[in-house]
Design a protein around this motif. Structure first.
Motif, PDB file in Angstrom:
ATOM      1  N   ALA A 451      11.360 -12.137 -10.571  1.00 31.96           N
ATOM      2  CA  ALA A 451      11.565 -11.916  -9.147  1.00 31.96           C
ATOM      3  C   ALA A 451      10.769 -12.929  -8.340  1.00 31.96           C
ATOM      4  O   ALA A 451       9.750 -13.452  -8.793  1.00 31.96           O
ATOM      5  N   THR A 452      11.258 -13.190  -7.149  1.00 33.51           N
ATOM      6  CA  THR A 452      10.502 -13.957  -6.160  1.00 33.51           C
ATOM      7  C   THR A 452       9.714 -12.968  -5.329  1.00 33.51           C
ATOM      8  O   THR A 452      10.264 -11.944  -4.894  1.00 33.51           O
ATOM      9  N   ALA A 453       8.455 -13.243  -5.114  1.00 32.23           N
ATOM     10  CA  ALA A 453       7.611 -12.270  -4.415  1.00 32.23           C
ATOM     11  C   ALA A 453       6.841 -12.940  -3.294  1.00 32.23           C
ATOM     12  O   ALA A 453       6.484 -14.115  -3.360  1.00 32.23           O
ATOM     13  N   ARG A 454       6.594 -12.152  -2.237  1.00 33.20           N
ATOM     14  CA  ARG A 454       5.790 -12.630  -1.118  1.00 33.20           C
ATOM     15  C   ARG A 454       4.917 -11.483  -0.618  1.00 33.20           C
ATOM     16  O   ARG A 454       5.278 -10.309  -0.736  1.00 33.20           O
ATOM     17  N   ILE A 455       3.764 -11.832  -0.093  1.00 36.10           N
ATOM     18  CA  ILE A 455       2.826 -10.829   0.444  1.00 36.10           C
ATOM     19  C   ILE A 455       3.171 -10.547   1.892  1.00 36.10           C
ATOM     20  O   ILE A 455       3.369 -11.473   2.697  1.00 36.10           O
ATOM     21  N   GLU A 456       3.256  -9.267   2.220  1.00 37.11           N
ATOM     22  CA  GLU A 456       3.420  -8.838   3.613  1.00 37.11           C
ATOM     23  C   GLU A 456       2.377  -7.768   3.901  1.00 37.11           C
ATOM     24  O   GLU A 456       2.532  -6.607   3.498  1.00 37.11           O
ATOM     25  N   GLY A 457       1.281  -8.188   4.533  1.00 39.18           N
ATOM     26  CA  GLY A 457       0.201  -7.245   4.818  1.00 39.18           C
ATOM     27  C   GLY A 457      -0.447  -6.756   3.538  1.00 39.18           C
ATOM     28  O   GLY A 457      -0.920  -7.563   2.729  1.00 39.18           O
ATOM     29  N   GLU A 458      -0.442  -5.457   3.354  1.00 45.53           N
ATOM     30  CA  GLU A 458      -1.018  -4.871   2.146  1.00 45.53           C
ATOM     31  C   GLU A 458       0.058  -4.490   1.140  1.00 45.53           C
ATOM     32  O   GLU A 458      -0.148  -3.638   0.276  1.00 45.53           O
ATOM     33  N   THR A 459       1.216  -5.138   1.244  1.00 42.06           N
ATOM     34  CA  THR A 459       2.328  -4.891   0.328  1.00 42.06           C
ATOM     35  C   THR A 459       2.846  -6.217  -0.224  1.00 42.06           C
ATOM     36  O   THR A 459       2.515  -7.299   0.281  1.00 42.06           O
ATOM     37  N   VAL A 460       3.658  -6.113  -1.262  1.00 43.65           N
ATOM     38  CA  VAL A 460       4.364  -7.268  -1.820  1.00 43.65           C
ATOM     39  C   VAL A 460       5.844  -6.938  -1.823  1.00 43.65           C
ATOM     40  O   VAL A 460       6.245  -5.850  -2.293  1.00 43.65           O
ATOM     41  N   VAL A 461       6.664  -7.845  -1.330  1.00 45.62           N
ATOM     42  CA  VAL A 461       8.113  -7.685  -1.378  1.00 45.62           C
ATOM     43  C   VAL A 461       8.647  -8.585  -2.487  1.00 45.62           C
ATOM     44  O   VAL A 461       8.423  -9.801  -2.481  1.00 45.62           O
ATOM     45  N   ALA A 462       9.321  -7.974  -3.460  1.00 43.11           N
ATOM     46  CA  ALA A 462       9.878  -8.708  -4.598  1.00 43.11           C
ATOM     47  C   ALA A 462      11.391  -8.642  -4.528  1.00 43.11           C
ATOM     48  O   ALA A 462      11.972  -7.558  -4.349  1.00 43.11           O
ATOM     49  N   THR A 463      12.050  -9.795  -4.663  1.00 49.05           N
ATOM     50  CA  THR A 463      13.509  -9.852  -4.629  1.00 49.05           C
ATOM     51  C   THR A 463      14.019 -10.568  -5.868  1.00 49.05           C
ATOM     52  O   THR A 463      13.355 -11.450  -6.421  1.00 49.05           O
ATOM     53  N   ALA A 464      15.241 -10.180  -6.307  1.00 54.36           N
ATOM     54  CA  ALA A 464      15.851 -10.784  -7.491  1.00 54.36           C
ATOM     55  C   ALA A 464      17.335 -10.451  -7.483  1.00 54.36           C
ATOM     56  O   ALA A 464      17.769  -9.484  -6.832  1.00 54.36           O
ATOM     57  N   PRO A 465      18.147 -11.240  -8.198  1.00 58.04           N
ATOM     58  CA  PRO A 465      19.585 -10.969  -8.266  1.00 58.04           C
ATOM     59  C   PRO A 465      19.881  -9.776  -9.168  1.00 58.04           C
ATOM     60  O   PRO A 465      20.421  -9.917 -10.271  1.00 58.04           O
ATOM     61  N   VAL A 466      19.509  -8.599  -8.706  1.00 55.46           N
ATOM     62  CA  VAL A 466      19.705  -7.362  -9.452  1.00 55.46           C
ATOM     63  C   VAL A 466      20.494  -6.397  -8.572  1.00 55.46           C
ATOM     64  O   VAL A 466      20.148  -6.189  -7.402  1.00 55.46           O
TER      65      VAL A 466
END
Length: 508
Positions: A451-466
């Motif tokens: 997955a591609t991941a990025r930090i947003e505040g105190e969370t991480v958003v992970a995205t992938a072709p799923v």
């Protein structure tokens, strides 16, 4: 309260049946230079003539005791603050036993397999502690006392161990657990008390060997350990003949000028029996007051047969030790196994099982994946591991108001094209080394993809072709790179959001 072993076991430990006039004796780890646990009732026990009247004294406190019909006695002295040196005296049976230079401080029980066992001197020629020569030369420390056990196994719980306390010098520290020494150095410097460490370790051993038979009998979830033992016995059939054949093959190769074959590692058979190491290297100390446990083990449980059951086994071990020591929820601090290239094993599953042990009260984790060595199962940086264990001790055992916990997975919720991962202790999330890496997503089929991941505040958003992402996991590979850290500089441990069902989850 110490649970005494059977009369037959006592006969073996004492070297024969108790005679009419037995020698006044304490366990050998009640020695000159001993460290006793401060601020807790002090338990002292031993053996004498049956029915003998005893008197135990320490720093002005005196308590009477009477030996039972087998000659065993024990006494409880009132709690005392840190201090010393004192003399501990035991009178009775026509004599007096005096222990000198006894300190009241904090006692920590260090246990596990080779990464906890690895001494300051390392395991040459393949494994070395970072800055070992400098660390050994500076190891004279009057505020640290060391007690190191030799390897020993037993089919039943023992009441004594052949070990005595020593001063901390370059000579003694060089042979002692590096993590245990570094941990003690940190705690002694901050608490300003004498710190004693008991080094009870054996490399290459599974957690099964460190759990009592009573725990196995009480918890069906621990029974897979016996299945693993049965498989081991089949695989290790006729080990003496196998080793003899390897010696002959090596000799023939050398004589012919050929390279010697790699025969692989032969585990110590006697140390692979369930409960064998608990019996010999833990049971003798269960009556001894301690501040807590530091633990580093799991590599041997990472093979595909053992890994799915490690969560139940590790939680069972923690609960077992707490029951046996009888001192409430003793702080139990552990190092998560590191990053290592071992294709036939599942280190991610074991690391996640260790993280899930944090469900138990008064536990703490030291993440080690960022200081691992993919080419060596024994990473050299033991200082960082010990510092993180000491940080956990400061927050959990000593009550310091500090940030001591790493970012811990809380839950995963929906996000556009993926999942949002929420953390406890996630203040100031950052990725050391640039982009966030190591996240994977899966749908209901549990087939994970990067997955591609990025930090947003105190969370991480992970995205992938799923299609319809449902599960997320982090740093699952045996070898991991990059890391997610919080403001305290502590890395997040391996995790998966999948619900655990023992022995059921299947991973690629």
């Amino acid at each position: 309260m110490k649970l005494w072993a059977t009369a037959a076991a006592a006969t073996i430990v004492l070297g024969g049946a108790v005679p009419a006039a037995a020698e006044l004796r304490l366990p050998r780890f009640f020695s000159d230079g001993a460290v006793l646990q401060r601020d807790r009732p002090l338990h002292v026990w031993g053996w004498a003539t049956p029915d003998a009247a005893m008197m135990v004294g320490l720093h002005g406190a005196r308590v009477a005791a009477t030996a039972d019909r087998l000659g065993r006695w024990d006494a409880w002295l009132p709690p005392q603050p840190a201090g010393g040196p004192y003399m501990l005296t035991v009178e009775g049976d026509g004599g007096t036993r005096t222990l000198r230079d006894v300190m009241l401080g904090d006692v920590w029980f260090a246990s596990g397999q080779s990464n906890m066992e690895m001494p300051l001197a390392g395991f040459p020629p393949t494994a070395h502690v970072k800055d070992a020569d400098k660390e050994i030369a500076a190891a004279t420390n009057p505020h640290i006392r060391l007690l190191r056990l030799e390897h020993k196994s037993s089919p039943f719980p023992l009441e004594d161990a052949d070990a005595a306390w020593t001063a901390c010098t370059p000579e003694t520290a060089a042979k002692f657990s590096a993590i245990g020494y570094f941990f003690a150095r940190e705690i002694a410097a901050r608490e300003h008390v004498t710190v004693g460490v008991i080094d009870s370790t054996w490399g290459g051993t599974p957690a099964d060997s460190w759990v009592s038979a009573a725990a196995f009998g009480a918890d069906p979830a621990l029974q897979p350990a016996y299945t693993a033992r049965a498989r081991f016995e089949v695989e290790q059939a006729d080990p003496d003949a196998q080793r003899a054949a390897e010696v002959r093959e090596d000799a023939a190769a050398k004589a012919a000028g050929r390279p010697v074959a790699d025969h692989g590692w032969h585990p110590p058979e006697e140390a692979y029996r369930p409960s064998a190491l608990y019996n010999a290297m833990v049971a003798p100390f269960t009556g001894y007051g301690i501040a807590g446990v530091i633990w580093y083990q799991g590599e041997t449980n990472s093979n595909v047969a053992r890994a799915p059951f490690y969560e139940a086994l590790f939680k069972g071990l923690i609960g077992d030790w707490r029951r046996q020591f009888g001192q409430g929820n003793l702080p139990f601090l552990f190092a998560q196994i590191s990053s290592f290239n071992s294709p036939q094993e599942n280190w991610g599953l074991v690391r996640d099982a260790q993280r899930r042990a944090l469900d138990l009260a008064d536990t703490g984790i030291a993440v080690t994946t960022d200081v691992g060595d993919p080419a060596n199962v024994h990473p050299s940086d033991k200082q960082t591991v010990a510092a993180r264990l000491a940080l956990a001790a400061r927050g959990l055992a000593y009550g310091e108001r500090i940030a001591w916990q790493p970012p811990l997975f809380r839950q995963a919720t929906g996000a556009a094209g993926g999942l949002r991962v929420w953390f406890d202790h996630g203040e100031g999330l950052s990725a050391h080394g640039g982009a966030v890496s190591g996240f994977e997503l899966a749908g209901a089929d549990r087939r994970f993809v990067p997955a591609t991941a990025r930090i947003e505040g105190e969370t991480v958003v992970a995205t992938a072709p799923v299609t319809e992402p449902r599960f997320v996991r982090y740093h699952w590979a045996n070898v991991t790179e990059g890391g997610l850290y919080n403001a305290a500089g502590l890395p997040a441990p391996t995790f998966t959001s999948e619900p655990r069902v023992e022995g059921h989850m299947v991973y690629p």
